[in-house]
Design a protein around this motif. Structure first.
Motif, PDB file in Angstrom:
ATOM      1  N   VAL A 336       0.850  -1.190   0.000  1.00 24.59           N
ATOM      2  CA  VAL A 336       0.000   0.000   0.000  1.00 24.59           C
ATOM      3  C   VAL A 336       0.886   1.241   0.000  1.00 24.59           C
ATOM      4  CG1 VAL A 336      -1.949  -1.092   1.167  1.00 24.59           C
ATOM      5  CG2 VAL A 336      -0.107  -0.074   2.544  1.00 24.59           C
ATOM      6  N   GLU A 337       0.223   2.407  -0.106  1.00 26.71           N
ATOM      7  CA  GLU A 337       0.895   3.679   0.109  1.00 26.71           C
ATOM      8  C   GLU A 337       0.235   4.353   1.301  1.00 26.71           C
ATOM      9  OE1 GLU A 337       2.584   4.923  -4.294  1.00 26.71           O
ATOM     10  OE2 GLU A 337       0.862   5.994  -3.484  1.00 26.71           O
ATOM     11  N   ALA A 352       4.397   0.745   1.931  1.00 26.10           N
ATOM     12  CA  ALA A 352       4.393  -0.062   3.153  1.00 26.10           C
ATOM     13  C   ALA A 352       3.681  -1.371   2.877  1.00 26.10           C
ATOM     14  CB  ALA A 352       3.712   0.696   4.292  1.00 26.10           C
ATOM     15  N   ILE A 353       3.727  -2.260   3.856  1.00 25.03           N
ATOM     16  CA  ILE A 353       3.076  -3.567   3.756  1.00 25.03           C
ATOM     17  C   ILE A 353       2.093  -3.710   4.917  1.00 25.03           C
ATOM     18  CG2 ILE A 353       3.422  -6.065   3.822  1.00 25.03           C
ATOM     19  CD1 ILE A 353       6.190  -5.591   2.626  1.00 25.03           C
ATOM     20  N   PHE A 366      -4.626  -0.089  11.238  1.00 28.59           N
ATOM     21  CA  PHE A 366      -3.909  -1.255  10.739  1.00 28.59           C
ATOM     22  C   PHE A 366      -2.454  -1.186  11.187  1.00 28.59           C
ATOM     23  CE2 PHE A 366      -7.611  -1.148   8.162  1.00 28.59           C
ATOM     24  CZ  PHE A 366      -7.856  -2.463   7.783  1.00 28.59           C
ATOM     25  N   VAL A 367      -1.888  -2.368  11.456  1.00 32.06           N
ATOM     26  CA  VAL A 367      -0.462  -2.478  11.763  1.00 32.06           C
ATOM     27  C   VAL A 367       0.268  -2.647  10.432  1.00 32.06           C
ATOM     28  CG1 VAL A 367       1.313  -3.795  12.956  1.00 32.06           C
ATOM     29  CG2 VAL A 367      -0.955  -3.521  13.996  1.00 32.06           C
ATOM     30  N   VAL A 368       1.247  -1.757  10.179  1.00 30.80           N
ATOM     31  CA  VAL A 368       1.944  -1.768   8.899  1.00 30.80           C
ATOM     32  C   VAL A 368       3.450  -1.730   9.132  1.00 30.80           C
ATOM     33  CG1 VAL A 368       0.027  -0.528   7.822  1.00 30.80           C
ATOM     34  CG2 VAL A 368       2.018   0.753   8.630  1.00 30.80           C
ATOM     35  N   LYS A 369       4.181  -2.062   8.077  1.00 33.93           N
ATOM     36  CA  LYS A 369       5.643  -1.964   8.094  1.00 33.93           C
ATOM     37  C   LYS A 369       6.066  -1.201   6.846  1.00 33.93           C
ATOM     38  CE  LYS A 369       9.791  -4.804   8.636  1.00 33.93           C
ATOM     39  NZ  LYS A 369      10.294  -6.197   8.759  1.00 33.93           N
ATOM     40  N   PHE A 370       6.719  -0.045   7.049  1.00 37.67           N
ATOM     41  CA  PHE A 370       7.144   0.772   5.921  1.00 37.67           C
ATOM     42  C   PHE A 370       8.306   0.105   5.190  1.00 37.67           C
ATOM     43  CE2 PHE A 370       4.672   3.911   8.155  1.00 37.67           C
ATOM     44  CZ  PHE A 370       4.141   4.677   7.135  1.00 37.67           C
ATOM     45  N   THR A 371       8.350   0.313   3.873  1.00 36.44           N
ATOM     46  CA  THR A 371       9.407  -0.274   3.049  1.00 36.44           C
ATOM     47  C   THR A 371      10.707   0.501   3.181  1.00 36.44           C
ATOM     48  OG1 THR A 371       7.685  -0.906   1.466  1.00 36.44           O
ATOM     49  CG2 THR A 371       9.955  -1.078   0.727  1.00 36.44           C
ATOM     50  N   ASP A 372      10.609   1.842   3.284  1.00 42.27           N
ATOM     51  CA  ASP A 372      11.814   2.676   3.258  1.00 42.27           C
ATOM     52  C   ASP A 372      11.974   3.589   4.467  1.00 42.27           C
ATOM     53  OD1 ASP A 372      12.699   1.945   0.489  1.00 42.27           O
ATOM     54  OD2 ASP A 372      10.751   2.766   0.001  1.00 42.27           O
ATOM     55  N   LEU A 373      10.935   3.780   5.274  1.00 42.73           N
ATOM     56  CA  LEU A 373      11.007   4.718   6.404  1.00 42.73           C
ATOM     57  C   LEU A 373      11.314   4.009   7.721  1.00 42.73           C
ATOM     58  CD1 LEU A 373       8.052   7.234   5.904  1.00 42.73           C
ATOM     59  CD2 LEU A 373      10.388   7.359   5.071  1.00 42.73           C
TER      60      LEU A 373
END
Length: 630
Positions: A336-337, A352-353, A366-373
């Motif tokens: 997602v973004e 993010a995922i 939602f619990v997310v994990k950023f790709t680059d941050l």
């Protein structure tokens, strides 16, 4: 423009005409609550020393002293000041056009999402600090969005756009109308108070008098000026002659207003109920203190949401509908973004995922994990973050490089994110000068190549606005075909020894799933199965022939390390099978819970005998669906 492709502000000691004392200007205050809007003000004088590029101003509508009625002088940087746009004729807008809406005495930046009847438009605010995010405005409250850049409006104002005379605005409510008013001062923003329209005061604002709230000296009912977005007609009465049902969505009369909640217990005597309010309080109410919840949408009252009402199945038995499924882009593992609210990231979308929906389920986080941050440089790990659904959207499909025009709204890939802005100059070799919308990005203008830009789009109601045409998509994206998932192929084969769950239709169940194993296929999409938990008289696993429609894989385990939350949708292990239900009480001792089952029984279960509810839909497991949106 400098040699590095950045734009700066040239020092003009005299100052342009709009910065002369007495000029009317528009200013974008940086204070919380005003970000994203332009307010009219008057230039008083340039601050000293001259090179500071700051001006003394007085606002036309903001910052009035409630005691003296005076508006204090304020100091602002020239970067936050622009000329006042001249009055413009009312115009037609197209879906996806960037516009400004006159709201709360200022012009708020946003985008047109949909054209409605009678010259009205659904408008989405760009600002993360404005709530509600979507409001309907009339054509007289809208203007095309423009940016003031290097002494010019972008896009330019044409003479044909200038207003000749002011158009008379038709009022939405009349004096004496009986309405309900939303109260934002209580925090949850989920209560409605009965009121009467005293008079319109202009710009879609009304003076109202509450019917249940009194002044501090208790001599009269409280009066207040409110925006039309906080007003609705009083809902029609829906008579409930007998009693409200378990998990029914209601409004409860409390502290003079109507608060949204859910019935979690029907008491046997005196027609009383336990209601779990949107404030996360559990309270007891009488029958006459409740009403069925209704929503005012598109100028119509909708019937009570079916998310928690008993409905009749095709076989004439009661079932419980428990909410709707999350869309595909919110399923665990989806890319997602997300637009973070932290300082330095506002105005940009970062990939993010999705890890999981946060608990309690109705929180819409939602619990997310950023790709680059947010990389921890000591551990190399990116921590998990909680984000509201309003800041999450799908990741757009890759797009072909394209030509841009001056004034096109675009996103630029910069510092690992997609930043919103506008194309202001076209250079050679497919390069463009890009102006950032965000006030926190510096330099304000940068040069980007065409491969670092994409057309700006807004995600609303499950669709991109404007929609992405197939011709715009990257070649590989168009040609890609999804392969069948491993779990879908397993269901097609259902080989001997496969671990499954089967639905039991006997004894009127049809709402429980029992662990079993595939013994062998017997033809015509039927299989011989053997139960793991249901046994014969000689204590061997019961065998039975079942149709494929009553068979599904065993669901993946979703750990709940702490505890389940109120209104979580669960399955409870009972009589050897898993039964669908809802948590209606979290007991304080021994990790136990009261669960209202789909059989309309209320029972107590240990933590170890519960699991989060999942559905097997179109060959995939969906995560727990949201129980009740409060």
């Amino acid at each position: 423009m400098s040699q590095k492709g950045k734009c700066g502000i040239g020092v003009n000691i005299e100052g342009p005409p709009h910065l002369q004392p007495g000029s009317t200007v528009e200013i974008k205050p940086p204070e919380f609550g005003y970000q994203g809007a332009w307010y009219t003000a008057t230039i008083i004088q340039r601050n000293t020393p001259i090179p500071s590029k700051r001006f003394m101003v007085q606002f036309t509508h903001l910052f009035q002293d409630g005691k003296t009625g005076e508006r204090p002088l304020r100091m602002f940087s020239v970067s936050l000041i622009r000329p006042q746009l001249p009055p413009l004729r009312p115009r037609k807008f197209k879906q996806g056009e960037d516009a400004d809406a006159y709201h709360k005495n200022g012009w708020w930046e946003g985008v047109i999402l949909q054209e409605w009847n009678n010259g009205n438009y659904l408008f989405m605010f760009h600002s993360d600090n404005q709530w509600p995010k979507y409001v309907v405005f009339g054509v007289n409250q809208l203007r095309l969005h423009r940016t003031w850049f290097n002494g010019y409006w972008v896009p330019p104002v044409q003479e044909s756009e200038l207003a000749v005379e002011e158009v008379q605005r038709e009022e939405e409510y009349n004096e004496g109308d009986l309405v309900e008013v939303r109260n934002d001062e209580d925090g949850p923003n989920r209560s409605w108070f009965a009121a009467i329209i005293v008079k319109p005061v202009g710009n879609k604002r009304y003076l109202i008098q509450y019917a249940t709230l009194e002044t501090e000296d208790n001599t009269d009912f409280l009066e207040k000026e409110v925006d039309t977005s906080h007003i609705r007609p009083r809902p029609p009465d829906i008579v409930v002659p007998d009693q409200f049902v378990m998990l029914g969505q209601v409004d409860a009369f409390y502290k003079g207003g109507w608060w949204k909640g859910v019935i979690i217990k029907v008491l046997s005597g005196d027609s009383k109920y336990h209601v779990y309010l949107a404030t996360r309080e559990e309270m007891e109410f009488k029958h006459d203190e409740l009403r069925i919840h209704q929503d005012w949408i598109d100028g119509k009252w909708t019937k009570p949401s079916p998310a928690k009402r008993r409905t009749m199945s095709q076989k004439g038995k009661y079932t419980i509908g428990l909410g709707i499924e999350d869309p595909p882009h919110l399923q665990p593992g989806s890319r997602v973004e997300i637009k973070p609210r932290g300082f330095g990231y506002r105005g940009a979308w970062f990939s993010a995922i999705i890890i999981k929906r946060d608990t309690p389920i109705y929180s819409n986080h939602f619990v997310v994990k950023f790709t680059d941050l947010y990389l921890d440089i000591t551990t190399g790990i990116r921590p998990l973050k909680k984000m509201s659904i309003v800041f999450i959207r799908p990741q757009p499909s890759p797009q072909r490089p394209r030509k841009f025009k001056i004034g096109d709204n675009a996103d630029a890939y910069h510092m690992n994110g997609w930043w919103e802005g506008v194309i202001v100059v076209e250079l050679q070799d497919d390069n463009y000068v890009f102006l950032f919308h965000s006030e926190y990005q510096w330099p304000k203008c940068l040069v980007f190549g065409v491969s670092q830009l994409r057309l700006h789009r807004t995600w609303f109601g499950g669709y991109w606005t404007p929609p992405a045409l197939e011709s715009e998509l990257d070649v590989e994206e168009v040609q890609r075909e999804e392969e069948p998932t491993k779990i879908t192929m397993e269901m097609e084969e259902l080989s001997e020894g496969a671990l499954v769950e089967v639905a039991n239709d006997e004894d009127g169940f049809n709402r429980a799933w029992f662990a079993a194993i595939i013994v062998k296929p017997v033809g015509n999409n039927r299989y011989m199965i053997q139960y793991d938990t249901v046994q014969t008289e000689d204590d061997t696993g019961l065998g039975k022939e079942m149709d494929i429609l009553q068979i599904r894989p065993r669901p993946p385990d979703i750990p709940v390390p702490d505890q389940f939350e109120m209104l979580d949708q669960v399955e409870a292990l009972y009589k050897g099978g898993w039964w669908k239900g809802v948590i209606i009480n979290v007991l304080s001792d021994d990790s136990k819970y009261q669960v209202y089952l789909a059989t309309h029984e209320e029972m107590e279960f240990k933590h170890s005998n519960l699991r989060l509810h999942q559905d097997w839909v179109h060959g995939k497991w969906t995560k727990p669906s949201p129980g009740v949106h409060l």
